[in-house]
Design a protein around this motif. Structure first.
Motif, PDB file in Angstrom:
ATOM      1  N   PRO A 163      59.337 -11.940  19.657  1.00 40.16           N
ATOM      2  CA  PRO A 163      60.684 -11.977  19.090  1.00 40.16           C
ATOM      3  C   PRO A 163      61.670 -11.334  20.049  1.00 40.16           C
ATOM      4  CG  PRO A 163      59.480 -10.158  18.131  1.00 40.16           C
ATOM      5  CD  PRO A 163      58.498 -10.919  19.005  1.00 40.16           C
ATOM      6  N   ILE A 164      62.934 -11.633  19.861  1.00 39.54           N
ATOM      7  CA  ILE A 164      63.985 -10.873  20.513  1.00 39.54           C
ATOM      8  C   ILE A 164      63.997  -9.512  19.817  1.00 39.54           C
ATOM      9  CG2 ILE A 164      66.495 -10.657  20.831  1.00 39.54           C
ATOM     10  CD1 ILE A 164      66.545 -13.772  20.744  1.00 39.54           C
ATOM     11  N   VAL A 165      63.955  -8.430  20.581  1.00 35.39           N
ATOM     12  CA  VAL A 165      63.920  -7.092  19.979  1.00 35.39           C
ATOM     13  C   VAL A 165      65.224  -6.371  20.301  1.00 35.39           C
ATOM     14  CG1 VAL A 165      62.738  -4.870  19.885  1.00 35.39           C
ATOM     15  CG2 VAL A 165      61.398  -6.973  20.127  1.00 35.39           C
ATOM     16  N   ILE A 166      65.842  -5.852  19.259  1.00 33.79           N
ATOM     17  CA  ILE A 166      67.050  -5.055  19.394  1.00 33.79           C
ATOM     18  C   ILE A 166      66.711  -3.653  18.891  1.00 33.79           C
ATOM     19  CG2 ILE A 166      69.449  -4.738  18.658  1.00 33.79           C
ATOM     20  CD1 ILE A 166      69.442  -7.849  18.172  1.00 33.79           C
ATOM     21  N   MET A 167      66.903  -2.671  19.766  1.00 31.16           N
ATOM     22  CA  MET A 167      66.555  -1.294  19.397  1.00 31.16           C
ATOM     23  C   MET A 167      67.806  -0.476  19.230  1.00 31.16           C
ATOM     24  SD  MET A 167      63.171  -0.643  21.641  1.00 31.16           S
ATOM     25  CE  MET A 167      62.421   0.467  20.488  1.00 31.16           C
TER      26      MET A 167
ATOM     27  N   ALA B  66      63.563  -8.909  15.910  1.00 34.19           N
ATOM     28  CA  ALA B  66      63.143  -7.652  15.293  1.00 34.19           C
ATOM     29  C   ALA B  66      64.200  -6.596  15.591  1.00 34.19           C
ATOM     30  CB  ALA B  66      61.785  -7.202  15.827  1.00 34.19           C
ATOM     31  N   LEU B  67      64.733  -5.985  14.546  1.00 31.85           N
ATOM     32  CA  LEU B  67      65.632  -4.838  14.689  1.00 31.85           C
ATOM     33  C   LEU B  67      64.744  -3.619  14.538  1.00 31.85           C
ATOM     34  CD1 LEU B  67      68.638  -5.999  12.497  1.00 31.85           C
ATOM     35  CD2 LEU B  67      68.323  -6.255  14.949  1.00 31.85           C
ATOM     36  N   LEU B  68      64.624  -2.825  15.583  1.00 33.59           N
ATOM     37  CA  LEU B  68      63.576  -1.820  15.663  1.00 33.59           C
ATOM     38  C   LEU B  68      64.125  -0.431  15.974  1.00 33.59           C
ATOM     39  CD1 LEU B  68      60.506  -1.231  15.822  1.00 33.59           C
ATOM     40  CD2 LEU B  68      60.576  -2.078  18.176  1.00 33.59           C
ATOM     41  N   ASP B  69      63.823   0.521  15.092  1.00 34.24           N
ATOM     42  CA  ASP B  69      64.181   1.916  15.302  1.00 34.24           C
ATOM     43  C   ASP B  69      63.221   2.509  16.340  1.00 34.24           C
ATOM     44  OD1 ASP B  69      65.148   4.502  15.022  1.00 34.24           O
ATOM     45  OD2 ASP B  69      64.196   4.862  13.095  1.00 34.24           O
ATOM     46  N   ILE B  70      63.719   3.316  17.241  1.00 29.47           N
ATOM     47  CA  ILE B  70      62.854   3.939  18.253  1.00 29.47           C
ATOM     48  C   ILE B  70      62.028   5.065  17.637  1.00 29.47           C
ATOM     49  CG2 ILE B  70      62.810   5.317  20.376  1.00 29.47           C
ATOM     50  CD1 ILE B  70      65.276   3.752  21.285  1.00 29.47           C
TER      51      ILE B  70
ATOM     52  N   ARG C 189      64.164 -15.815  11.226  1.00 25.72           N
ATOM     53  CA  ARG C 189      63.242 -14.922  10.523  1.00 25.72           C
ATOM     54  C   ARG C 189      63.332 -13.579  11.242  1.00 25.72           C
ATOM     55  NH1 ARG C 189      56.956 -14.854   9.568  1.00 25.72           N
ATOM     56  NH2 ARG C 189      56.991 -13.433   7.789  1.00 25.72           N
ATOM     57  N   ILE C 190      63.765 -12.545  10.486  1.00 23.14           N
ATOM     58  CA  ILE C 190      64.091 -11.254  11.088  1.00 23.14           C
ATOM     59  C   ILE C 190      63.263 -10.151  10.447  1.00 23.14           C
ATOM     60  CG2 ILE C 190      65.948  -9.589  11.500  1.00 23.14           C
ATOM     61  CD1 ILE C 190      67.913 -11.981  11.317  1.00 23.14           C
ATOM     62  N   LEU C 191      62.774  -9.246  11.279  1.00 21.91           N
ATOM     63  CA  LEU C 191      62.059  -8.060  10.817  1.00 21.91           C
ATOM     64  C   LEU C 191      62.942  -6.848  11.087  1.00 21.91           C
ATOM     65  CD1 LEU C 191      59.518  -6.654   9.735  1.00 21.91           C
ATOM     66  CD2 LEU C 191      58.662  -6.614  12.095  1.00 21.91           C
ATOM     67  N   VAL C 192      63.249  -6.088  10.024  1.00 18.68           N
ATOM     68  CA  VAL C 192      64.041  -4.864  10.135  1.00 18.68           C
ATOM     69  C   VAL C 192      63.081  -3.687   9.988  1.00 18.68           C
ATOM     70  CG1 VAL C 192      65.915  -3.486   9.165  1.00 18.68           C
ATOM     71  CG2 VAL C 192      66.090  -5.984   9.179  1.00 18.68           C
ATOM     72  N   VAL C 193      63.004  -2.844  11.032  1.00 21.53           N
ATOM     73  CA  VAL C 193      62.071  -1.714  11.031  1.00 21.53           C
ATOM     74  C   VAL C 193      62.861  -0.425  11.195  1.00 21.53           C
ATOM     75  CG1 VAL C 193      60.026  -0.705  12.103  1.00 21.53           C
ATOM     76  CG2 VAL C 193      60.373  -3.191  12.194  1.00 21.53           C
ATOM     77  N   ASP C 194      62.853   0.393  10.146  1.00 31.96           N
ATOM     78  CA  ASP C 194      63.542   1.688  10.186  1.00 31.96           C
ATOM     79  C   ASP C 194      62.994   2.567   9.088  1.00 31.96           C
ATOM     80  OD1 ASP C 194      65.575   3.811  10.121  1.00 31.96           O
ATOM     81  OD2 ASP C 194      66.704   2.453  11.417  1.00 31.96           O
ATOM     82  N   ASP C 195      62.785   3.840   9.380  1.00 37.59           N
ATOM     83  CA  ASP C 195      62.284   4.753   8.353  1.00 37.59           C
ATOM     84  C   ASP C 195      63.394   5.252   7.433  1.00 37.59           C
ATOM     85  OD1 ASP C 195      63.217   6.141  10.628  1.00 37.59           O
ATOM     86  OD2 ASP C 195      62.114   7.934  10.083  1.00 37.59           O
ATOM     87  N   ASP C 196      64.642   4.982   7.777  1.00 36.60           N
ATOM     88  CA  ASP C 196      65.781   5.314   6.915  1.00 36.60           C
ATOM     89  C   ASP C 196      65.929   4.187   5.893  1.00 36.60           C
ATOM     90  OD1 ASP C 196      68.383   5.429   5.776  1.00 36.60           O
ATOM     91  OD2 ASP C 196      69.139   6.538   7.502  1.00 36.60           O
ATOM     92  N   ARG C 197      65.496   4.449   4.669  1.00 40.21           N
ATOM     93  CA  ARG C 197      65.450   3.418   3.629  1.00 40.21           C
ATOM     94  C   ARG C 197      66.823   2.789   3.381  1.00 40.21           C
ATOM     95  NH1 ARG C 197      66.284   3.074  -1.822  1.00 40.21           N
ATOM     96  NH2 ARG C 197      64.967   1.615  -2.941  1.00 40.21           N
TER      97      ARG C 197
END
Length: 83
Positions: A79-83, A54-58, A8-16
């Motif tokens: 979660p494991i967080v990848i930035m 979680a794939l996370l934009d800084i 289960r992955i959460l992708v967080v980025d303001d670039d749509r």
């Protein structure tokens, strides 16, 4: 060969466009994917459910990715967080 593990992955980025491409690639690989366009939405999703990754934009427009990272790490099962 080992069986594929669904994450289960959460992708967080303001670039749509980037967020959408990442989510589609991960879904095609068999994962469950949620998306968040900003830090507030990411925090709400983290509070609502558990994620493996979680794939996370800084650089997010409201709450910074580093603040989201700190909150994610404080969870009982972070979660494991990848930035």
């Amino acid at each position: 060969m080992a069986a594929h593990t669904t994450r289960r992955i959460l992708v967080v980025d303001d670039d749509r466009a980037l967020r959408h491409v990442l989510a589609e690639l991960l879904k095609a690989a068999g994962h469950t994917v949620d998306q968040a366009a900003d830090g507030r939405d990411a925090l709400a999703r983290l509070d609502a459910g558990a994620y493996d990754i979680a794939l996370l934009d800084i650089g997010l427009p409201d709450v910074s990715g580093l603040d989201v990272l700190a909150r994610a790490r404080a969870r009982p099962s972070p979660p494991i967080v990848i930035m």
